[in-house]
Design a protein around this motif. Structure first.
Motif, mmCIF file in Angstrom:
data_model
loop_
_atom_site.group_PDB
_atom_site.id
_atom_site.type_symbol
_atom_site.label_atom_id
_atom_site.label_comp_id
_atom_site.label_asym_id
_atom_site.label_seq_id
_atom_site.Cartn_x
_atom_site.Cartn_y
_atom_site.Cartn_z
ATOM 1 N N ASP A 300 1.449 -6.449 -30.405
ATOM 2 C CA ASP A 300 0.956 -6.308 -29.389
ATOM 3 C C ASP A 300 0.301 -4.976 -29.193
ATOM 4 O O ASP A 300 0.146 -4.155 -27.787
ATOM 5 N N THR A 301 0.290 -4.605 -30.264
ATOM 6 C CA THR A 301 -0.297 -2.864 -30.393
ATOM 7 C C THR A 301 -2.029 -2.924 -29.352
ATOM 8 O O THR A 301 -2.849 -4.008 -29.710
ATOM 9 N N PRO A 302 -1.727 -2.188 -28.436
ATOM 10 C CA PRO A 302 -3.069 -1.372 -27.375
ATOM 11 C C PRO A 302 -4.638 -1.384 -28.491
ATOM 12 O O PRO A 302 -4.784 0.388 -27.275
ATOM 13 N N THR A 303 -4.670 -1.611 -29.518
ATOM 14 C CA THR A 303 -6.455 -1.079 -30.323
ATOM 15 C C THR A 303 -7.376 -2.320 -29.750
ATOM 16 O O THR A 303 -7.158 -3.956 -29.877
ATOM 17 N N HIS A 304 -8.272 -2.041 -29.691
ATOM 18 C CA HIS A 304 -9.110 -3.855 -29.404
ATOM 19 C C HIS A 304 -10.909 -2.970 -29.857
ATOM 20 O O HIS A 304 -11.490 -1.749 -29.769
ATOM 21 N N PRO A 305 -11.414 -3.095 -30.681
ATOM 22 C CA PRO A 305 -11.204 -4.989 -31.396
ATOM 23 C C PRO A 305 -10.702 -5.273 -31.794
ATOM 24 O O PRO A 305 -9.896 -7.003 -32.408
ATOM 25 N N TRP A 306 -10.292 -4.987 -33.305
ATOM 26 C CA TRP A 306 -9.431 -4.840 -34.479
ATOM 27 C C TRP A 306 -7.997 -4.874 -33.884
ATOM 28 O O TRP A 306 -7.865 -4.489 -32.712
ATOM 29 N N ARG A 307 -7.074 -4.677 -34.363
ATOM 30 C CA ARG A 307 -5.918 -4.634 -34.661
ATOM 31 C C ARG A 307 -5.132 -4.586 -36.273
ATOM 32 O O ARG A 307 -4.908 -5.503 -36.818
ATOM 33 N N SER A 308 -4.140 -3.494 -35.822
ATOM 34 C CA SER A 308 -3.361 -3.038 -37.528
ATOM 35 C C SER A 308 -4.085 -2.098 -38.422
ATOM 36 O O SER A 308 -5.344 -2.711 -39.005
ATOM 37 N N ALA A 309 -3.981 -1.579 -39.301
ATOM 38 C CA ALA A 309 -4.289 -0.870 -40.561
ATOM 39 C C ALA A 309 -3.437 -0.861 -41.020
ATOM 40 O O ALA A 309 -2.218 -0.575 -41.151
ATOM 41 N N MET A 310 -3.466 -0.038 -42.721
ATOM 42 C CA MET A 310 -3.167 0.123 -43.377
ATOM 43 C C MET A 310 -2.889 1.626 -43.224
ATOM 44 O O MET A 310 -3.657 2.686 -43.375
ATOM 45 N N SER A 311 -1.781 2.112 -44.297
ATOM 46 C CA SER A 311 -1.203 3.561 -44.488
ATOM 47 C C SER A 311 -2.664 4.162 -45.313
ATOM 48 O O SER A 311 -3.574 3.403 -45.496
ATOM 49 N N LEU A 312 -2.461 5.179 -45.285
ATOM 50 C CA LEU A 312 -3.107 6.101 -46.684
ATOM 51 C C LEU A 312 -2.742 5.448 -48.082
ATOM 52 O O LEU A 312 -1.937 5.058 -47.728
ATOM 53 N N VAL A 313 -3.403 5.730 -48.744
ATOM 54 C CA VAL A 313 -3.304 5.214 -50.182
ATOM 55 C C VAL A 313 -1.996 6.699 -50.466
ATOM 56 O O VAL A 313 -2.990 7.908 -50.468
ATOM 57 N N ARG A 314 -0.940 6.194 -51.576
ATOM 58 C CA ARG A 314 -0.220 7.042 -51.757
ATOM 59 C C ARG A 314 0.314 7.289 -53.083
ATOM 60 O O ARG A 314 0.237 6.200 -54.035
ATOM 61 N N GLU A 315 0.190 8.215 -53.634
ATOM 62 C CA GLU A 315 0.319 8.226 -54.905
ATOM 63 C C GLU A 315 1.992 8.828 -55.118
ATOM 64 O O GLU A 315 2.619 9.780 -54.611
#
Ligand code: FRU
Length: 455
Positions: A300-315
């Motif tokens: 349901d998150t309100p982004t368009h046209p993509w939905r969802s992201a990855m976190s930053l890379v963490r060491e």
């Protein structure tokens, strides 16, 4: 819906115009970091699952490529891992070639002959990860279970070693550990769990060694995602520190407390799930990516046209804290050049009697804001996104999430990363992290500290 380019993060990977969830097949090979991911390549909500593919050489700029392993009418391609079979144990490579092998979960559909079964399968690439071929003998590990998934495979034990797989029996809250000489034939070694947080399904396990900083000693870290029932509600990621002898994982510290706060969590926000680490990262680094969302409201998150992201890379590192407990620390991999990502480094007083709000905002009073409260009496940090912009698209989204200050010192150091619609807070060198999606109306670019009024 209207496009939302102002919400597209710059160093957090998003698919161009489709849905993603878990990171899959994280592998460093021939100078390239491969990030595969759970992808509905035909839409922007969860649906038929394929492995999408992106690559990076610097861990902050990602290029998306064609879908690597596409779903079929019979098979959804669920989460898993990838290895470089440098010893050609599976026999997929010809002379002079190295096969990259993906180990994924076949989630068989109602159009298949085994509806509802989840089993482990292989696909391989002989061109460095561009094109993938399913192994003709799939599945390679099938117990008939409907909740057996998310295999993480790695090589254990040098030239005389073998492959180890950790996967889950999700409903049983168990991590299952298998071994194989060749990726094709698998033997059950042991099971771990239920343990600690069990209020939901166990998913996406990972197991890896880390050196205890400054000691030369090694411990093994077992990471298990949990949905729902995690520390901030809904999906989240817990971990156990212990030992692994090549067959069995034994935790060093297991609490019998009923309180979620007494377990170890990789993140205390609502949006860090299915986190797994890269195989074969250079210099023995342990680099991890999580999915920056929560199944409670991910669709349901309100982004368009993509939905969802990855976190930053963490060491990740392992440190012995002043209370004697071994804990994981996490350090974000940040871009060196100016992007839309902003980093705020702030020192916040946290002695007894101190209570401070760190307010992230903008010049627009209606643009949205985040309030991070550091409480020196309670020794907690709370991240309140209830006025962060768009919050009412789902009842579970608006939240104030609290983490312990695990470091005894004062002031408390916060590294706050804001990248359009993702906020990551690293507390005291990453001993505690809080990851939250935010959907402000304008970019959050300002920070100020003010005394906190009692709640
Ligand atoms: C975790 C998960 C995995 C599964 C995948 C399906 O978010 O549920 O257990 O493999 O997503 O997309």
């Amino acid at each position: 819906p209207a496009a939302t380019p102002h919400l597209r993060p710059s160093a957090h990977f998003t698919a161009r115009d489709t849905w993603l969830n878990d990171p899959n097949g994280l592998l460093h090979h021939a100078g390239v970091y491969h990030l595969f991911f759970q992808n509905n390549s035909e839409g922007n909500i969860w649906g038929p699952m394929s492995w999408g593919h992106a690559t990076s050489t610097d861990l902050v700029t990602w290029s998306e490529h064609d879908v690597a392993i596409a779903h079929t009418p019979e098979e959804n391609v669920f989460s898993g891992s990838a290895v470089a079979d440098v010893r050609n144990t599976a026999g997929f490579a010809g002379a002079g070639e190295t096969a990259l092998v993906a180990v994924y979960t076949s989630a068989y559909t109602s159009a298949s002959r085994r509806p509802g079964v989840q089993a482990q399968s292989l696909a391989y690439s002989l061109d460095g990860g561009v094109t993938w071929t399913r192994y003709a003998g799939n599945p390679v590990l099938d117990t008939g279970s409907s909740d057996f998934r998310d295999p993480k495979v790695f090589w254990h034990g040098g030239d005389e070693g073998r492959w180890i797989m950790v996967a889950v029996e999700a409903q049983d809250r168990q991590v299952v550990i298998y071994s194989s000489p060749n990726l094709l034939d698998w033997t059950l070694e042991s099971r771990f769990g239920p343990a600690h947080a069990v209020g939901g399904m166990w998913e996406c396990p990972d197991l890896f060694p880390l050196e205890v900083r400054g000691t030369g000693e090694t411990r093994w870290v077992l990471v298990v995602s949990l949905n729902p029932g995690a520390i901030a509600g809904g999906s989240g990621t817990q971990y156990f520190v212990g030992d692994f002898d090549g067959s069995t994982f034994v935790p060093e510290r297991q609490s019998d407390s009923p309180h979620l706060a007494d377990y170890d969590w990789l993140d205390y926000g609502r949006d860090y799930y299915a986190a797994v680490s890269f195989n074969d990262a250079p210099e023995g680094r342990r680099l991890m990516i999580g999915w920056a969302s929560n199944w409670d409201y991910a669709n349901d998150t309100p982004t368009h046209p993509w939905r969802s992201a990855m976190s930053l890379v963490r060491e990740l590192e392992l440190v012995r804290c002043s209370d004697g407990v071994l804990r994981v620390t996490q350090e974000p991999q940040l871009p060196t050049d100016a992007t839309r990502l902003q980093v705020f480094d702030v020192q916040v007083p946290s002695a007894p009697g101190d209570r401070t709000d760190v307010v992230l905002g903008s010049d627009d009073p209606h643009g949205g804001r985040i309030t991070i409260t550091v409480d020196g009496d309670e020794r907690t940090i709370t991240c309140d996104r209830s006025r962060s912009g768009a919050v009412d698209f789902h009842p579970a989204f608006s939240s104030a999430d609290t983490a312990p200050l695990l470091s005894a010192g004062t002031p408390t150091h916060l590294k706050i990363v804001v990248d359009a619609s993702i906020l990551e807070v690293y507390v005291d060198e990453g001993l505690v992290t809080l990851t939250q999606q935010i959907f402000p109306h304008v970019p959050l670019t300002t920070v100020r500290l003010e005394p906190s009024s009692p709640s």
